[in-house]
Design an enzyme around this catalytic site. Structure first.
Site, mmCIF file in Angstrom:
data_model
loop_
_atom_site.group_PDB
_atom_site.id
_atom_site.type_symbol
_atom_site.label_atom_id
_atom_site.label_comp_id
_atom_site.label_asym_id
_atom_site.label_seq_id
_atom_site.Cartn_x
_atom_site.Cartn_y
_atom_site.Cartn_z
ATOM 1 N N HIS A 25 0.765 -1.306 -0.174
ATOM 2 C CA HIS A 25 0.035 0.059 0.123
ATOM 3 C C HIS A 25 0.820 1.301 -0.086
ATOM 4 O O HIS A 25 0.334 2.503 0.060
ATOM 5 C CB HIS A 25 -0.997 -0.081 0.947
ATOM 6 C CG HIS A 25 -0.268 -0.170 2.461
ATOM 7 N ND1 HIS A 25 -0.376 -1.428 3.189
ATOM 8 C CD2 HIS A 25 0.172 0.496 3.246
ATOM 9 C CE1 HIS A 25 0.397 -1.294 4.240
ATOM 10 N NE2 HIS A 25 0.882 -0.196 4.419
ATOM 11 N N HIS A 68 7.578 6.585 4.998
ATOM 12 C CA HIS A 68 6.791 6.199 3.711
ATOM 13 C C HIS A 68 6.284 7.365 3.244
ATOM 14 O O HIS A 68 6.319 8.567 3.822
ATOM 15 C CB HIS A 68 6.116 5.001 4.109
ATOM 16 C CG HIS A 68 4.893 5.614 5.058
ATOM 17 N ND1 HIS A 68 4.969 5.620 6.570
ATOM 18 C CD2 HIS A 68 3.710 6.207 5.154
ATOM 19 C CE1 HIS A 68 4.030 5.987 7.127
ATOM 20 N NE2 HIS A 68 3.090 6.678 6.304
ATOM 21 N N THR A 70 -2.816 7.083 9.753
ATOM 22 C CA THR A 70 -3.493 6.996 8.761
ATOM 23 C C THR A 70 -4.079 5.729 7.942
ATOM 24 O O THR A 70 -4.554 5.812 6.948
ATOM 25 C CB THR A 70 -2.902 8.253 7.801
ATOM 26 O OG1 THR A 70 -1.791 7.749 7.354
ATOM 27 C CG2 THR A 70 -2.720 9.398 8.699
ATOM 28 N N THR A 71 -3.522 4.791 8.567
ATOM 29 C CA THR A 71 -4.022 3.493 8.190
ATOM 30 C C THR A 71 -4.552 2.316 9.069
ATOM 31 O O THR A 71 -4.109 2.699 10.364
ATOM 32 C CB THR A 71 -2.750 2.849 7.363
ATOM 33 O OG1 THR A 71 -1.698 2.383 8.142
ATOM 34 C CG2 THR A 71 -2.425 3.685 6.002
#
Length: 334
Positions: free
Chosen positions: A117, A144, A252-253
């Protein structure tokens, strides 16, 4: 500098043509078959079932951002990230002083990986950040990125409703913890530094090694060695490190754990359009282009967003210049 976003709530997965079988009054055999077969194919909710909105479609049974709370209940809590930062509602905090960085200048080799992702790089050296009203020293764990499509809107945070093409997250945890899992049990155990990117007319040569490496990790779990890189190389001197916003939020995931002290820097890092587009070479685990890898903005729910004095100084200068310009305009003879 920015990409405009309409002032309206994000689309739900069921509103999109790809997964709403009656969208635009159209009925297709594909959607009919999906409606019959999907109940038979659905698996129990696990972390592996979440996906971004660009991955949601009729034959897919992954859960888009509007359903992440079914994957992990924390994704439906009240202190979620990212958010839209409304600059006129931010509060000046004199305690948001310049940061103290150690190890950010150290050159290291690491593995760059397509984790299904995003692209992620673990940080194998001791690099820390303190100051800036952080309650403790935090050590860097990994970084990331989140991006759009072909250099289009893709940042997670937005400023006054405007979205940048991409956003870098450097993830830190309190130095006293040995594992990120332990830090996430602390309401302020994780500190993430967020940096925006903007399209530039010139190539950012400091990113050549990084963007070239993307060619070797197109498929999920693909990895390659990233050589002779430093954290300073990624963020300096393009980003002014004294101008930033601060608020309390979450990952945020999924699992969306609310344990993050967020610092979002005001000034973006430049990349040319080809460098931005190089992220389109990556693929999700189903082989589709890895694009739109950002979570829609979440409700602020009364949280205060603070700004550093550096942001206030720039805002004051802009206001002063605007006032001078207006005054000169009024004084011009007809």
């Amino acid at each position: 500098m920015y990409h405009y976003i309409r002032d309206e709530p994000p689309l739900r997965g069921s509103d999109l043509v790809g997964c709403h079988c009656w969208s635009h009054r159209t009925f297709t055999m594909r959607c009919l078959l999906s409606a019959v077969l999907l109940p038979l194919l659905l698996r129990p909710c696990t972390g592996a079932d979440w996906c971004y909105q660009t991955q949601v479609s009729c034959p897919s049974h992954c859960k888009g951002p509007d359903q992440w709370k079914l994957v992990n209940k924390d994704c439906g809590e009240s202190r979620q990230s990212p958010i839209n930062i409304v600059t006129k509602k931010t509060v000046l905090d004199e305690r948001l002083t310049p940061f103290r960085f150690t190890g950010y200048q150290t050159v290291f080799d690491s593995t760059m990986k397509n984790n299904g992702h995003s692209v992620q790089v673990n940080i194998p050296i001791t690099a820390t950040v303190s100051g800036g009203n952080l309650e403790e020293t935090y050590k860097a764990v990994q970084f990331h990125l989140h991006w759009g499509n072909n250099g289009g809107p893709g940042s997670e945070h937005t400023i006054d409703g405007e979205q940048y093409p991409m956003e870098l997250h450097i993830v830190h945890m309190k130095q006293r913890y040995d594992r990120l899992e332990d830090a996430l049990k602390d309401p302020s155990g994780v500190a993430v530094l967020g940096f925006f990117y903007e399209e530039s007319t010139s190539t950012n040569k400091k990113y050549n090694e990084f963007t070239h490496g993307l060619r070797s990790i197109q498929n999920t779990n693909g990895n390659t060695t990233l050589r002779k890189i430093s954290l300073n190389q990624l963020i300096l001197p393009e980003a002014n490190m004294t101008n930033y916003y601060r608020y309390d939020g979450s990952l945020t995931t999924p699992g969306c754990t609310e344990a993050v002290v967020w610092t979002v820097f005001e000034n973006p890092i430049p990349l040319d359009i080809q460098q931005l587009k190089s992220f389109n070479d990556l693929k999700f685990k189903d082989g589709s282009p890895m694009v739109g890898t950002f979570r829609p903005i979440q409700p602020r729910n009364g949280r205060v967003v603070y700004r550093s004095s550096g942001v206030a100084v720039i805002a004051s200068v802009i206001l002063i210049l605007a006032s001078i310009s207006a005054a000169l305009g009024l004084s011009r003879p007809n």
